[in-house]
Scaffold this motif. Structure first.
Motif, PDB file in Angstrom:
ATOM      1  N   GLU A 144      -4.732   4.199   2.559  1.00  0.00           N
ATOM      2  CA  GLU A 144      -4.590   4.572   3.963  1.00  0.00           C
ATOM      3  C   GLU A 144      -5.647   3.890   4.820  1.00  0.00           C
ATOM      4  OE1 GLU A 144      -4.683   8.831   3.798  1.00  0.00           O
ATOM      5  OE2 GLU A 144      -2.499   8.998   3.566  1.00  0.00           O
ATOM      6  N   ALA A 145      -6.857   3.749   4.290  1.00  0.00           N
ATOM      7  CA  ALA A 145      -7.917   3.057   5.035  1.00  0.00           C
ATOM      8  C   ALA A 145      -7.569   1.584   5.223  1.00  0.00           C
ATOM      9  CB  ALA A 145      -9.250   3.203   4.304  1.00  0.00           C
ATOM     10  N   ALA A 146      -7.029   0.963   4.161  1.00  0.00           N
ATOM     11  CA  ALA A 146      -6.644  -0.446   4.247  1.00  0.00           C
ATOM     12  C   ALA A 146      -5.509  -0.629   5.256  1.00  0.00           C
ATOM     13  CB  ALA A 146      -6.216  -0.955   2.872  1.00  0.00           C
ATOM     14  N   MET A 147      -4.533   0.293   5.250  1.00  0.00           N
ATOM     15  CA  MET A 147      -3.425   0.206   6.202  1.00  0.00           C
ATOM     16  C   MET A 147      -3.925   0.387   7.635  1.00  0.00           C
ATOM     17  SD  MET A 147      -0.549   2.335   4.053  1.00  0.00           S
ATOM     18  CE  MET A 147       0.660   2.334   5.368  1.00  0.00           C
ATOM     19  N   SER A 148      -4.909   1.266   7.800  1.00  0.00           N
ATOM     20  CA  SER A 148      -5.482   1.477   9.134  1.00  0.00           C
ATOM     21  C   SER A 148      -6.153   0.201   9.640  1.00  0.00           C
ATOM     22  CB  SER A 148      -6.489   2.629   9.082  1.00  0.00           C
ATOM     23  OG  SER A 148      -7.084   2.833  10.344  1.00  0.00           O
ATOM     24  N   LYS A 149      -6.839  -0.512   8.741  1.00  0.00           N
ATOM     25  CA  LYS A 149      -7.473  -1.777   9.132  1.00  0.00           C
ATOM     26  C   LYS A 149      -6.433  -2.816   9.538  1.00  0.00           C
ATOM     27  CE  LYS A 149     -11.787  -1.530   6.481  1.00  0.00           C
ATOM     28  NZ  LYS A 149     -12.616  -2.155   5.408  1.00  0.00           N
ATOM     29  N   LEU A 150      -5.354  -2.877   8.776  1.00  0.00           N
ATOM     30  CA  LEU A 150      -4.292  -3.827   9.104  1.00  0.00           C
ATOM     31  C   LEU A 150      -3.705  -3.521  10.480  1.00  0.00           C
ATOM     32  CD1 LEU A 150      -2.439  -4.054   5.673  1.00  0.00           C
ATOM     33  CD2 LEU A 150      -3.856  -5.820   6.722  1.00  0.00           C
ATOM     34  N   THR A 151      -3.494  -2.244  10.760  1.00  0.00           N
ATOM     35  CA  THR A 151      -2.980  -1.852  12.069  1.00  0.00           C
ATOM     36  C   THR A 151      -3.950  -2.235  13.174  1.00  0.00           C
ATOM     37  OG1 THR A 151      -1.743   0.007  11.119  1.00  0.00           O
ATOM     38  CG2 THR A 151      -2.208   0.105  13.480  1.00  0.00           C
ATOM     39  N   SER A 152      -5.260  -2.074  12.893  1.00  0.00           N
ATOM     40  CA  SER A 152      -6.256  -2.440  13.911  1.00  0.00           C
ATOM     41  C   SER A 152      -6.272  -3.947  14.152  1.00  0.00           C
ATOM     42  CB  SER A 152      -7.654  -1.965  13.484  1.00  0.00           C
ATOM     43  OG  SER A 152      -8.164  -2.739  12.418  1.00  0.00           O
ATOM     44  N   TYR A 153      -6.028  -4.747  13.107  1.00  0.00           N
ATOM     45  CA  TYR A 153      -5.960  -6.199  13.283  1.00  0.00           C
ATOM     46  C   TYR A 153      -4.811  -6.566  14.217  1.00  0.00           C
ATOM     47  CZ  TYR A 153      -9.149  -6.651   9.297  1.00  0.00           C
ATOM     48  OH  TYR A 153     -10.233  -6.564   8.459  1.00  0.00           O
ATOM     49  N   GLU A 154      -3.656  -5.920  13.995  1.00  0.00           N
ATOM     50  CA  GLU A 154      -2.508  -6.162  14.875  1.00  0.00           C
ATOM     51  C   GLU A 154      -2.861  -5.801  16.312  1.00  0.00           C
ATOM     52  OE1 GLU A 154       1.731  -5.755  12.839  1.00  0.00           O
ATOM     53  OE2 GLU A 154       0.573  -3.913  12.595  1.00  0.00           O
ATOM     54  N   GLY A 155      -3.560  -4.677  16.469  1.00  0.00           N
ATOM     55  CA  GLY A 155      -3.958  -4.233  17.808  1.00  0.00           C
ATOM     56  C   GLY A 155      -4.897  -5.204  18.485  1.00  0.00           C
TER      57      GLY A 155
ATOM     58  N   TYR B  35       0.826  -1.207   0.000  1.00  0.00           N
ATOM     59  CA  TYR B  35       0.000   0.000   0.000  1.00  0.00           C
ATOM     60  C   TYR B  35       0.861   1.257   0.000  1.00  0.00           C
ATOM     61  CZ  TYR B  35      -4.182  -2.812   0.863  1.00  0.00           C
ATOM     62  OH  TYR B  35      -5.208  -3.707   0.738  1.00  0.00           O
ATOM     63  N   GLU B  36       1.983   1.230   0.723  1.00  0.00           N
ATOM     64  CA  GLU B  36       2.890   2.385   0.723  1.00  0.00           C
ATOM     65  C   GLU B  36       3.445   2.638  -0.666  1.00  0.00           C
ATOM     66  OE1 GLU B  36       5.702   1.250   3.670  1.00  0.00           O
ATOM     67  OE2 GLU B  36       4.432   1.830   5.370  1.00  0.00           O
ATOM     68  N   ARG B  37       3.785   1.554  -1.366  1.00  0.00           N
ATOM     69  CA  ARG B  37       4.280   1.701  -2.745  1.00  0.00           C
ATOM     70  C   ARG B  37       3.179   2.246  -3.658  1.00  0.00           C
ATOM     71  NH1 ARG B  37       6.940  -3.295  -1.667  1.00  0.00           N
ATOM     72  NH2 ARG B  37       5.233  -4.407  -2.702  1.00  0.00           N
ATOM     73  N   SER B  38       1.942   1.802  -3.422  1.00  0.00           N
ATOM     74  CA  SER B  38       0.827   2.272  -4.239  1.00  0.00           C
ATOM     75  C   SER B  38       0.622   3.771  -4.058  1.00  0.00           C
ATOM     76  CB  SER B  38      -0.455   1.519  -3.867  1.00  0.00           C
ATOM     77  OG  SER B  38      -0.339   0.149  -4.171  1.00  0.00           O
ATOM     78  N   ILE B  39       0.770   4.250  -2.820  1.00  0.00           N
ATOM     79  CA  ILE B  39       0.639   5.685  -2.553  1.00  0.00           C
ATOM     80  C   ILE B  39       1.736   6.458  -3.283  1.00  0.00           C
ATOM     81  CG2 ILE B  39       0.870   7.436  -0.750  1.00  0.00           C
ATOM     82  CD1 ILE B  39      -0.554   5.482   1.145  1.00  0.00           C
TER      83      ILE B  39
ATOM     84  N   ILE C  24      -6.853  10.083  -9.700  1.00  0.00           N
ATOM     85  CA  ILE C  24      -5.495   9.560  -9.830  1.00  0.00           C
ATOM     86  C   ILE C  24      -4.767   9.508  -8.488  1.00  0.00           C
ATOM     87  CG2 ILE C  24      -3.209  10.002 -10.840  1.00  0.00           C
ATOM     88  CD1 ILE C  24      -4.607  11.089 -13.303  1.00  0.00           C
ATOM     89  N   LEU C  25      -4.992  10.515  -7.638  1.00  0.00           N
ATOM     90  CA  LEU C  25      -4.203  10.624  -6.420  1.00  0.00           C
ATOM     91  C   LEU C  25      -5.034  10.507  -5.144  1.00  0.00           C
ATOM     92  CD1 LEU C  25      -1.529  11.204  -4.965  1.00  0.00           C
ATOM     93  CD2 LEU C  25      -1.986  13.644  -5.247  1.00  0.00           C
ATOM     94  N   THR C  26      -5.969  11.423  -4.943  1.00  0.00           N
ATOM     95  CA  THR C  26      -6.658  11.515  -3.650  1.00  0.00           C
ATOM     96  C   THR C  26      -7.402  10.244  -3.281  1.00  0.00           C
ATOM     97  OG1 THR C  26      -6.962  13.882  -4.074  1.00  0.00           O
ATOM     98  CG2 THR C  26      -8.212  12.912  -2.253  1.00  0.00           C
ATOM     99  N   GLU C  27      -8.253   9.744  -4.176  1.00  0.00           N
ATOM    100  CA  GLU C  27      -9.073   8.570  -3.858  1.00  0.00           C
ATOM    101  C   GLU C  27      -8.229   7.306  -3.672  1.00  0.00           C
ATOM    102  OE1 GLU C  27     -12.020   8.378  -6.901  1.00  0.00           O
ATOM    103  OE2 GLU C  27     -12.998  10.250  -6.269  1.00  0.00           O
ATOM    104  N   PRO C  28      -7.251   7.010  -4.559  1.00  0.00           N
ATOM    105  CA  PRO C  28      -6.396   5.832  -4.315  1.00  0.00           C
ATOM    106  C   PRO C  28      -5.626   5.908  -2.998  1.00  0.00           C
ATOM    107  CG  PRO C  28      -6.204   6.530  -6.591  1.00  0.00           C
ATOM    108  CD  PRO C  28      -6.978   7.603  -5.879  1.00  0.00           C
ATOM    109  N   VAL C  29      -5.125   7.112  -2.683  1.00  0.00           N
ATOM    110  CA  VAL C  29      -4.384   7.279  -1.435  1.00  0.00           C
ATOM    111  C   VAL C  29      -5.297   7.038  -0.243  1.00  0.00           C
ATOM    112  CG1 VAL C  29      -3.257   8.974   0.073  1.00  0.00           C
ATOM    113  CG2 VAL C  29      -2.587   8.790  -2.333  1.00  0.00           C
ATOM    114  N   GLN C  30      -6.518   7.571  -0.295  1.00  0.00           N
ATOM    115  CA  GLN C  30      -7.470   7.375   0.800  1.00  0.00           C
ATOM    116  C   GLN C  30      -7.804   5.894   0.976  1.00  0.00           C
ATOM    117  OE1 GLN C  30     -10.719   9.955  -0.329  1.00  0.00           O
ATOM    118  NE2 GLN C  30      -9.843  11.721   0.758  1.00  0.00           N
ATOM    119  N   LEU C  31      -7.969   5.174  -0.120  1.00  0.00           N
ATOM    120  CA  LEU C  31      -8.270   3.742  -0.045  1.00  0.00           C
ATOM    121  C   LEU C  31      -7.097   2.975   0.574  1.00  0.00           C
ATOM    122  CD1 LEU C  31      -9.982   3.176  -3.524  1.00  0.00           C
ATOM    123  CD2 LEU C  31     -11.083   3.028  -1.275  1.00  0.00           C
TER     124      LEU C  31
END
Length: 436
Positions: free
Chosen positions: A397-408, A344-348, A388-395
């Motif tokens: 970041e949301a996915a990364m936030s979910k992954l972090t919550s799973y770890e939590g 996801y970081e690479r996608s951003i 091209i930028l805003t919506e893909p980045v938001q998606l």
């Protein structure tokens, strides 16, 4: 008689279950303060034993000694694990507790890091090196070196130069800063200092190249030292693990339940040669060893109980099995989570690059158009900043936030199980005596 009592506010988060390296990296500061104030080692030891008697420090860590260099303020402490016989040496970091003159010695070393990148043969490290070699000469097996902030850098250099098998550091200072050294060479250059800088650089590179142990950096998410240092070519060899805790530089941020669980899990992922093993590989080895240990414990308890288990023993064994399975799940998934986060970081990064390229191409093709007209023309073809930028980045970041919550959630579940186990042991004296 000189006197200094450990500052309770500085060590209030330590307890009898605190992970060894983080406990020693924390207490090193208070031992340095005591040593600076002239407290004798047996009195320092007495204060540590008082902490242990009140469950405020791991009971298996026996104080061995301390080396405090008045000239540089470098301070190293040593503890022996009574369960294994191994010794851990910890280095105190920048310490502002003993007045401006003393603090200036630590702060001055930051200049050495930035502009000279001093290495193991520097006079600054001499007393620390003598301390390590003296312990080894006395027959102590030094298994680990640790430290926080400036103490992390000291631990890294002296740990590698003495080939200590394990080095575990917390929000450590970089070994050197390439940008600052480049500026020092170019502005007001001094031939002697340039030559010394070159010598230290070669020595440090060789120390890193020849080190074959395990070097691990634990970093809290908002640590300004690592965030800023990473922008300017700072040297951090080894494996780095970032705790997603939203916290800064202080050593205390590594002592809460979630951080402690994170540290213990991550240390299992780096083998004795510094190689990061896969989560699945670690999970299999860990789960097999723990399940075998539980089977052996159950067999022993059955023998002691005449063929039957008490209710408390059954609850304890079930809880330990649940804990083992949960930890195995965490190890199995955390590599995948980290891999997906990197994707996801690479996608951003790709989205940001694509938008900049799109605008650049539009400018080249429509050189007679204004910026607003170029953006309008792109939008007519649905090539907008949002798409091209805003919506893909938001998606992403949301996915990364979910992954972090799973770890939590995994960490929270593990903490709940550990709490249940501790409560069960606390109410069953027979079980506590057996485990003790």
């Amino acid at each position: 008689m000189s006197n200094y009592n450990f500052n309770e506010d500085k060590i209030k988060d330590l307890n009898n279950n605190t992970e060894t390296t983080s406990a020693i990296a924390t207490i090193a500061y208070e031992i340095e303060n005591a040593k600076y104030n002239g407290v004798k080692e047996n009195d320092i030891d007495a204060q540590i034993q008082d902490l242990q008697s009140n469950n405020n420090f791991p009971p298996n860590l026996q104080f061995v000694g301390v080396e405090y260099d008045k000239a540089t303020s470098l301070c190293a402490v040593a503890f022996q694990d009574t369960n294994t016989g191994n010794v851990t040496v910890g280095f105190a970091g920048t310490n502002l507790s003993n007045g401006l003159g003393e603090s200036a010695k630590d702060v001055g070393q930051w200049g050495a890091i930035a502009f000279s990148g001093d290495s193991a043969s520097s006079p600054y490290f001499s007393k620390g090196d003598e301390f390590i070699k003296g312990l080894q000469k006395d027959g102590y097996l030094i298994d680990t070196v640790t430290g926080h902030s400036l103490g992390g850098r000291n631990g890294a250099i002296l740990g590698m130069s003495n080939n200590i098998p394990n080095i575990v550091l917390y929000n450590a200072a970089p070994l050197r800063n390439n940008l600052a050294q480049g500026l020092a060479s170019g502005i007001g250059s001094n031939p002697f200092k340039d030559l010394l800088r070159l010598y230290y650089g070669i020595e440090l590179d060789n120390i890193i190249k020849n080190y074959d142990g395990r070097l691990v950096y634990m970093i809290s998410e908002k640590d300004p030292l690592n965030s800023v240092a990473g922008l300017f070519g700072s040297l951090y060899p080894g494996e780095k693990f970032v705790i997603q805790n939203g916290k800064g530089h202080d050593m205390a941020f590594f002592l809460d339940r979630e951080a402690q669980a994170f540290i213990k899990r991550k240390l299992t992922l780096v083998d004795e040669n510094g190689r990061v093993i896969s989560g699945a590989e670690a999970a299999k080895a860990f789960t097999t060893a723990r399940m075998n240990a539980l089977k052996s414990m159950k067999k022993d308890l059955l023998a002691k109980g005449g063929g039957s288990l008490t209710g408390a023993q059954k609850i304890y064994l079930d809880a330990m099995e649940a804990k083992t399975i949960t930890e195995g799940m965490i190890m199995t998934t955390q590599d995948k989570i980290a891999e997906m986060k990197k994707m996801y970081e690479r996608s951003i990064e790709n989205a940001e690059e694509l938008w900049q390229t799109t605008k650049s191409d539009a400018a080249g093709l429509g050189e007679h158009l204004s910026s607003a007209e170029e953006i309008s023309a792109l939008a007519s073809g649905n090539a907008t900043e949002a798409s091209i930028l805003t919506e893909p980045v938001q998606l992403c970041e949301a996915a990364m936030s979910k992954l972090t919550s799973y770890e939590g959630k995994f960490t929270s579940l593990l903490s709940d199980i550990e709490t249940a186990i501790q409560k069960q042991v606390a109410v069953d004296q027979e079980l506590a005596a057996y485990l003790g």
